[in-house]
Design a protein around this motif. Sequence first.
Motif, mmCIF file in Angstrom:
data_model
loop_
_atom_site.group_PDB
_atom_site.id
_atom_site.type_symbol
_atom_site.label_atom_id
_atom_site.label_comp_id
_atom_site.label_asym_id
_atom_site.label_seq_id
_atom_site.Cartn_x
_atom_site.Cartn_y
_atom_site.Cartn_z
ATOM 1 N N PHE A 1 -8.959 -2.863 35.888
ATOM 2 C CA PHE A 1 -10.307 -3.261 35.495
ATOM 3 C C PHE A 1 -10.342 -3.455 33.987
ATOM 4 N N THR A 2 -10.956 -4.540 33.556
ATOM 5 C CA THR A 2 -11.105 -4.808 32.130
ATOM 6 C C THR A 2 -12.536 -5.246 31.835
ATOM 7 N N ALA A 3 -13.102 -4.663 30.799
ATOM 8 C CA ALA A 3 -14.408 -5.089 30.288
ATOM 9 C C ALA A 3 -14.183 -5.685 28.905
ATOM 10 N N THR B 1 -19.286 -7.118 28.797
ATOM 11 C CA THR B 1 -19.280 -8.032 29.939
ATOM 12 C C THR B 1 -18.120 -7.662 30.857
ATOM 13 N N PHE B 2 -18.340 -7.833 32.160
ATOM 14 C CA PHE B 2 -17.294 -7.547 33.137
ATOM 15 C C PHE B 2 -17.701 -8.137 34.481
ATOM 16 N N VAL B 3 -16.740 -8.177 35.389
ATOM 17 C CA VAL B 3 -16.971 -8.637 36.752
ATOM 18 C C VAL B 3 -16.807 -7.447 37.681
ATOM 19 N N PHE C 1 -21.150 -11.182 37.715
ATOM 20 C CA PHE C 1 -20.857 -11.114 36.288
ATOM 21 C C PHE C 1 -21.931 -10.241 35.653
ATOM 22 N N TYR C 2 -21.522 -9.224 34.922
ATOM 23 C CA TYR C 2 -22.444 -8.318 34.232
ATOM 24 C C TYR C 2 -22.409 -8.615 32.745
ATOM 25 N N GLN C 3 -23.585 -8.648 32.146
ATOM 26 C CA GLN C 3 -23.693 -8.765 30.696
ATOM 27 C C GLN C 3 -24.721 -7.745 30.246
ATOM 28 N N VAL C 4 -24.277 -6.827 29.381
ATOM 29 C CA VAL C 4 -25.114 -5.704 28.973
ATOM 30 C C VAL C 4 -25.186 -5.664 27.450
ATOM 31 N N GLN D 1 -25.279 -11.799 37.121
ATOM 32 C CA GLN D 1 -25.406 -13.198 37.523
ATOM 33 C C GLN D 1 -24.463 -13.451 38.687
ATOM 34 N N ARG D 2 -24.972 -14.173 39.677
ATOM 35 C CA ARG D 2 -24.188 -14.599 40.836
ATOM 36 C C ARG D 2 -24.607 -16.019 41.171
ATOM 37 N N VAL D 3 -23.689 -16.728 41.811
ATOM 38 C CA VAL D 3 -24.038 -18.014 42.372
ATOM 39 C C VAL D 3 -23.799 -17.930 43.875
ATOM 40 N N ARG D 4 -24.621 -18.609 44.639
ATOM 41 C CA ARG D 4 -24.532 -18.522 46.094
ATOM 42 C C ARG D 4 -23.331 -19.275 46.654
ATOM 43 N N TYR D 5 -22.831 -20.247 45.904
ATOM 44 C CA TYR D 5 -21.767 -21.098 46.429
ATOM 45 C C TYR D 5 -20.365 -20.606 46.061
ATOM 46 N N ALA D 6 -20.249 -19.535 45.275
ATOM 47 C CA ALA D 6 -18.933 -19.016 44.893
ATOM 48 C C ALA D 6 -19.045 -17.525 44.611
ATOM 49 N N ARG D 7 -17.977 -16.807 44.868
ATOM 50 C CA ARG D 7 -17.955 -15.365 44.621
ATOM 51 C C ARG D 7 -16.897 -15.083 43.563
ATOM 52 N N LEU D 8 -17.285 -14.418 42.482
ATOM 53 C CA LEU D 8 -16.317 -14.002 41.476
ATOM 54 C C LEU D 8 -15.410 -12.944 42.102
ATOM 55 N N THR D 9 -14.127 -13.128 41.986
ATOM 56 C CA THR D 9 -13.199 -12.162 42.571
ATOM 57 C C THR D 9 -12.565 -11.260 41.524
ATOM 58 N N SER D 10 -12.577 -11.699 40.279
ATOM 59 C CA SER D 10 -12.078 -10.841 39.209
ATOM 60 C C SER D 10 -12.479 -11.432 37.872
ATOM 61 N N GLY D 11 -12.380 -10.608 36.881
ATOM 62 C CA GLY D 11 -12.544 -11.065 35.510
ATOM 63 C C GLY D 11 -11.161 -11.012 34.892
ATOM 64 N N ILE D 12 -11.058 -10.472 33.724
ATOM 65 C CA ILE D 12 -9.762 -10.242 33.106
ATOM 66 C C ILE D 12 -9.210 -8.976 33.744
ATOM 67 N N THR D 13 -7.992 -9.030 34.219
ATOM 68 C CA THR D 13 -7.363 -7.845 34.813
ATOM 69 C C THR D 13 -5.998 -7.627 34.177
#
Length: 173
Positions: free
Chosen positions: A38-40, A92-94, A99-102, A132-144
């Motif tokens: 996991f990477t933030a 920020t992280f996934v 996608f999270y932005q704090v 943030q999410r989009v209905r047509y795609a799922r984020l599977t990872s951020g930077i790992t």
Amino acid sequence: MSDSSLPQRPLEQTAFDKWPDAVRALFDGSSLASKTGFTASLLTVDANQHIRTSLLGAGELYAPDSRTLCIALWPQARAARAIAQSGRAALTFVLEGAFYQVQLLAAPLPPADGDDSGLVYVNCSIDSAETQRVRYARLTSGITFELEGEAEKILDRWERQIEYLKRAAALGA
């Protein structure tokens, strides 16, 4: 004329002011070996107004409660200096397909008793946050990442860092 095959609102944004349960579990300081990879991204603005990014793992982030995040940084890190100057950062992280932005308000924490790590500890509170999410795609990872070489030594260091963060957070509360 509209195309009914397109979603009306493809972007879902959800604001929050306390950590969702999944994030609290991620930043609870436990089971660090299962959280490697996991990477933030910690974003700061330096004195020259340049945006800087520091990549942090689960062993450098600890949420002692639902609105706080304590961060361990190396003292020579540009992020440590930028946070000391501005008192602000963004994380920020996934996680779980979002996608999270704090936006964080930050203040230094005193080192914990017995801590000879040389790390700088920062106590952050949530200023504003969203997923943030989009209905047509799922984020599977951020930077790992994968730990290489001395993974056990790194995990041991993370365990100590989290213990120091816990003690420093208790002192700062």
